[in-house]
Design an enzyme around this catalytic site. Structure first.
Site, PDB file in Angstrom:
ATOM      1  N   GLY A   1      12.226  -6.729  -3.334  1.00 55.02           N
ATOM      2  CA  GLY A   1      11.471  -5.622  -2.756  1.00 55.02           C
ATOM      3  C   GLY A   1      10.747  -6.000  -1.490  1.00 55.02           C
ATOM      4  O   GLY A   1       9.623  -5.563  -1.248  1.00 55.02           O
ATOM      5  N   ALA A   2      11.391  -6.772  -0.631  1.00 52.50           N
ATOM      6  CA  ALA A   2      10.713  -7.309   0.555  1.00 52.50           C
ATOM      7  C   ALA A   2      10.941  -6.487   1.807  1.00 52.50           C
ATOM      8  O   ALA A   2      10.708  -6.966   2.912  1.00 52.50           O
ATOM      9  CB  ALA A   2      11.156  -8.752   0.793  1.00 52.50           C
ATOM     10  N   ASN A   3      11.362  -5.230   1.657  1.00 54.80           N
ATOM     11  CA  ASN A   3      11.585  -4.407   2.842  1.00 54.80           C
ATOM     12  C   ASN A   3      10.308  -3.730   3.329  1.00 54.80           C
ATOM     13  O   ASN A   3      10.277  -3.154   4.418  1.00 54.80           O
ATOM     14  CB  ASN A   3      12.663  -3.352   2.576  1.00 54.80           C
TER      15      ASN A   3
ATOM     16  N   GLY B   1       5.580  -3.349   2.519  1.00 53.23           N
ATOM     17  CA  GLY B   1       4.397  -3.672   1.742  1.00 53.23           C
ATOM     18  C   GLY B   1       4.178  -5.163   1.525  1.00 53.23           C
ATOM     19  O   GLY B   1       4.386  -5.999   2.405  1.00 53.23           O
TER      20      GLY B   1
ATOM     21  N   GLY C   1       5.774  -7.301  -0.280  1.00 50.74           N
ATOM     22  CA  GLY C   1       6.977  -8.121  -0.214  1.00 50.74           C
ATOM     23  C   GLY C   1       7.346  -8.492   1.201  1.00 50.74           C
ATOM     24  O   GLY C   1       7.755  -9.636   1.471  1.00 50.74           O
TER      25      GLY C   1
ATOM     26  N   SER D   1      -0.588  -6.486 -11.879  1.00 52.99           N
ATOM     27  CA  SER D   1      -1.579  -5.553 -11.345  1.00 52.99           C
ATOM     28  C   SER D   1      -2.790  -5.540 -12.251  1.00 52.99           C
ATOM     29  O   SER D   1      -2.686  -5.801 -13.457  1.00 52.99           O
ATOM     30  CB  SER D   1      -0.979  -4.137 -11.273  1.00 52.99           C
TER      31      SER D   1
ATOM     32  N   TYR E   1       3.047   2.738 -16.433  1.00 54.31           N
ATOM     33  CA  TYR E   1       2.870   1.701 -15.407  1.00 54.31           C
ATOM     34  C   TYR E   1       2.067   0.535 -15.970  1.00 54.31           C
ATOM     35  O   TYR E   1       2.425  -0.635 -15.789  1.00 54.31           O
ATOM     36  CB  TYR E   1       2.181   2.291 -14.182  1.00 54.31           C
TER      37      TYR E   1
END
Length: 294
Positions: free
Chosen positions: A21-23, A25, A27, A141, A167
């Site tokens: 998920g490094a695209n 935020g 990441g 989180s 969540y």
């Protein structure tokens, strides 16, 4: 604790790090800083076009090669294909996640939050484990504090779906997964360690994707008024990636959302429950058809 920042990262030259998920935020910041420290960074993303744009945004005099590879954590076939394509990796950062979204199912029939945030990363970690040399860092989180693990209904099929409790369950699962992973690594005599980090309350694209226009407005307003930057949030992950720490450490800001970075005591009693950690691991093995490979 000290005022540690990404500027304190040691050299990662010659080391390979996978960041899911490094695209965008946290990441993206994590990948950028590690590339700047000399690492070869593999950006594992569902949308490779967005990943390519992210890779182009990672610049700097010391930036090394950044590679983009497709990974859809909501599809176990994609997870297996990704893992099969990796020869060796020093650090795996399980960063990708979704937050408080409307009810949906993954390709494999899992509730999307537990499927993405926990089960997808569970399978990925186990499939890559024989190839990992240093550590696994999973991003949890503070919302794990509202989480409860329902082993009889992990996927919300027998009870009314509630987005925030779902969540919270997935983020509690991250901590229990790390606890049990470290127990197994220690028992196997492996030098690999498992760690968890949380960003506090950082402004990212997650808050704008709740699928509820009123909830989204609330969180976007909160971002403007209270949230820290993605750079601050990613600092917690980077500390876990780089520092000499005991296995099963939980890293975060000193005051839950702000303050110096380091090991945090804000871990719920449920997140310390070894029996639940083992039971969740065994259920996750059944659901994903993957298991501890060392």
């Amino acid at each position: 604790m000290s005022d540690w920042t990404a500027a304190d990262l040691p050299s990662f030259t010659g080391r390979t790090v996978i960041v899911t998920g490094a695209n965008s935020g946290l990441g993206l910041v994590t990948a950028r800083e590690l590339a700047g420290a000399g690492a070869k960074v593999i950006i594992a993303v569902r949308d490779t076009a967005k990943g390519a744009r992210a890779a182009e945004a990672i610049t700097g005099a010391n930036a090394s090669q950044v590679e983009v590879r497709k990974l859809d954590l909501q599809d176990l076939a994609s997870v297996r294909e990704f893992a099969d394509g990796i020869d060796a990796v020093d650090v795996l950062v399980n960063n990708a996640g979704i937050m408080a979204v409307p009810y949906a199912l993954t390709v494999d029939g899992f509730e999307s939050q537990i499927g993405t945030n926990h089960l997808g990363h569970f399978a990925l970690t186990n499939l890559l484990l024989p190839k990992i040399t240093d550590r696994v860092v999973t991003v949890s989180s503070m919302m794990h504090l509202i989480g409860r693990i329902n082993l009889n209904d992990l996927n919300w099929k027998a009870r009314p779906y509630l987005a925030w409790p779902a969540y919270g369950q997935s983020k509690l699962a991250n901590l229990l997964f790390t606890k049990e992973l470290q127990r197994r690594l220690t028992e196997a005599g492996s030098p690999v360690i498992a760690l968890t980090a949380h960003p506090g309350y950082s402004a990212t694209n997650l808050q704008g994707q709740t699928g509820n226009r009123f909830g989204t407005r609330f969180w976007l307003a909160g971002n403007r008024l209270f949230a820290t930057t993605p750079e601050f949030g990613a600092r917690q992950t980077l500390y876990a990636v780089a520092e000499d720490l005991p296995g099963d450490s939980f890293i975060g800001p000193r005051f839950a959302s702000r303050g110096a970075t380091g090991p945090t005591p804000f871990r719920s009693p449920l997140a310390r429950d070894g029996r639940t950690a083992t039971a969740l691991w065994e259920l996750s093995e059944q659901l994903t058809d993957t298991g501890f490979a060392l």
